[in-house]
Structures are given as C-alpha cells and as structure tokens.
Design an enzyme around this catalytic site. Sequence first.
Site, PDB file in Angstrom:
ATOM      1  N   GLU A  34      -6.089  -0.429 -11.718  1.00 30.19           N
ATOM      2  CA  GLU A  34      -7.275  -0.053 -10.957  1.00 30.19           C
ATOM      3  C   GLU A  34      -8.496  -0.267 -11.829  1.00 30.19           C
ATOM      4  O   GLU A  34      -8.596   0.296 -12.933  1.00 30.19           O
ATOM      5  CB  GLU A  34      -7.174   1.415 -10.519  1.00 30.19           C
ATOM      6  N   SER A  50       0.845  -1.192   0.000  1.00 28.63           N
ATOM      7  CA  SER A  50       0.000   0.000   0.000  1.00 28.63           C
ATOM      8  C   SER A  50       0.884   1.246   0.000  1.00 28.63           C
ATOM      9  O   SER A  50       2.085   1.178   0.281  1.00 28.63           O
ATOM     10  CB  SER A  50      -0.920   0.004   1.226  1.00 28.63           C
ATOM     11  N   LEU A  51       0.299   2.384  -0.301  1.00 30.91           N
ATOM     12  CA  LEU A  51       1.033   3.642  -0.384  1.00 30.91           C
ATOM     13  C   LEU A  51       1.058   4.341   0.968  1.00 30.91           C
ATOM     14  O   LEU A  51       0.080   4.286   1.726  1.00 30.91           O
ATOM     15  CB  LEU A  51       0.351   4.575  -1.397  1.00 30.91           C
ATOM     16  N   LYS A  88       6.134   9.265  -6.985  1.00 28.16           N
ATOM     17  CA  LYS A  88       7.097   8.170  -6.882  1.00 28.16           C
ATOM     18  C   LYS A  88       8.475   8.669  -7.303  1.00 28.16           C
ATOM     19  O   LYS A  88       8.586   9.533  -8.172  1.00 28.16           O
ATOM     20  CB  LYS A  88       6.706   7.003  -7.807  1.00 28.16           C
ATOM     21  N   GLU A 137       1.298  10.827 -10.716  1.00 26.95           N
ATOM     22  CA  GLU A 137       0.159  10.210 -11.397  1.00 26.95           C
ATOM     23  C   GLU A 137      -1.105  10.439 -10.576  1.00 26.95           C
ATOM     24  O   GLU A 137      -1.033  10.777  -9.393  1.00 26.95           O
ATOM     25  CB  GLU A 137       0.381   8.703 -11.575  1.00 26.95           C
ATOM     26  N   ARG A 196      -6.604  -7.258  -4.704  1.00 28.51           N
ATOM     27  CA  ARG A 196      -5.401  -7.064  -3.890  1.00 28.51           C
ATOM     28  C   ARG A 196      -5.454  -7.917  -2.631  1.00 28.51           C
ATOM     29  O   ARG A 196      -4.460  -8.478  -2.203  1.00 28.51           O
ATOM     30  CB  ARG A 196      -5.261  -5.581  -3.518  1.00 28.51           C
ATOM     31  N   LYS A 236      -4.139   9.268  -8.301  1.00 23.72           N
ATOM     32  CA  LYS A 236      -4.475   8.155  -7.418  1.00 23.72           C
ATOM     33  C   LYS A 236      -5.924   7.781  -7.739  1.00 23.72           C
ATOM     34  O   LYS A 236      -6.861   8.474  -7.330  1.00 23.72           O
ATOM     35  CB  LYS A 236      -4.317   8.524  -5.947  1.00 23.72           C
TER      36      LYS A 236
END
Length: 212
Positions: free
Chosen positions: A94, A7-8, A206, A37, A60, A39
């Site tokens: 996603e 996870s972020l 990132k 980018e 996930r 989310k």
Amino acid sequence: HLAPLYSLDKVRSAEELAAWEARARKFSDAPFRYVVEYKLDGLTINLRYQNGLLVSAATRGDGVTGEVITAQVRTIKSVPLRIPFTGLLEVQGEGIMRLSALEAYNENADEPLKNARNAAAGALRNLDPAETARRALSLFCYSIGYMEGTPFKTHTEMIAFLRENHFPVSDFVRTADSLDAALRCVEEAQESRNGLDYLIDGAVIKIDSFAT
C-alpha cells in the site's frame, strides 16, 4: 499482473465474522491460526522483480490489469530497488502518505492537500515523478501475488520472507489461535488508530494456512 489481485470481503460485526469462519470450516477441520493486520488506507501497488531488480510497478486497476507507475514508485525511498531473491516475483503493498509528510508538504504548498489518502493516490498517478517525490510517500508490503520457487505454507512465512528481502512491512502483524483472540487484536488496532502517523480504515483477518 502475473496473478490476480483480489479484493477483501468486508464484515462489520462479530456475527458476520463468525459466519465467515463457519464457511471456512467447510474446507478444514484443523484448528485455525489467524493473522491480524492493519487495513491501510492508501493505493495498492504491485511491484515486479526479476533477477533481483525492480522492473515495473503498477496500480491494482481491475485486479488483472493496472496502470504502469514505475517511475513514480521509484521515488518512494522505502521501495527496495534491489533484493536478494533473484526469481520472478510480484509483491503487493500500500502506497501511503504519512500524516507528518502531509503536514510538511502543506506548509509550503500553493494548493494544500486535503487528506493523506487522496494525496498518495494523486501522487502515484501524477505524470511528473518529481511531484511524486515531493510528497515523500511511504510503502507497506503485505502480500506476494506470484513467486518462482517453493510456495509458502503460511502467511507468517511469507511476511518473514518479505522482511528478509528488505521490503517494508507493518509492525502490526498479530497472530491468534481463536476468533475471540483475533477480535482482541482488532480492538488493539482500534485503540492504536489515533496515535498512528498514517491512515487505516479497518483491520484485516486472514487464516494463516494458505492451503485452507
């Protein structure tokens, strides 16, 4: 999954973001290049390919084990069932329901769907793939979890590989050579948000270098 789906970390201020960069500096003194980018606000899908063919798809889950949703994912028209790359590969993306698709679905629905995110998640977990197909879902891919062969050096190389192999990738992929420039990209994402045909709930920053 062949590799964990992490996870972020989340930050809500420029100060928190600067603290993240300071921690990253402990690992490298080289200049950082950032990628920014959208989310996306949907349901994470992990796609597995072997010999160029889609062989399975899963949610996930807990990041290690997900729920198999192969039949449902096969109904998403933007998911490639065959790709040029023939090695073992897992791609993350996603699953989303576009706002226009939600509006079209609700025009004839006995029970209208309340929002696009729950509509996408419910469709992918629905045991009836025909119902998944009726919701006309879309997919954006953004990462490779596992790949046979030479590893990529940067995130931008990986995105180029995804495009070359016919995976749908968001048009919003920006690069920045400083944190201030990355924040300007975040502001651009914020300004474009209301004009999108799908939901986002933030931006992702990132470091481009995988080694870092």
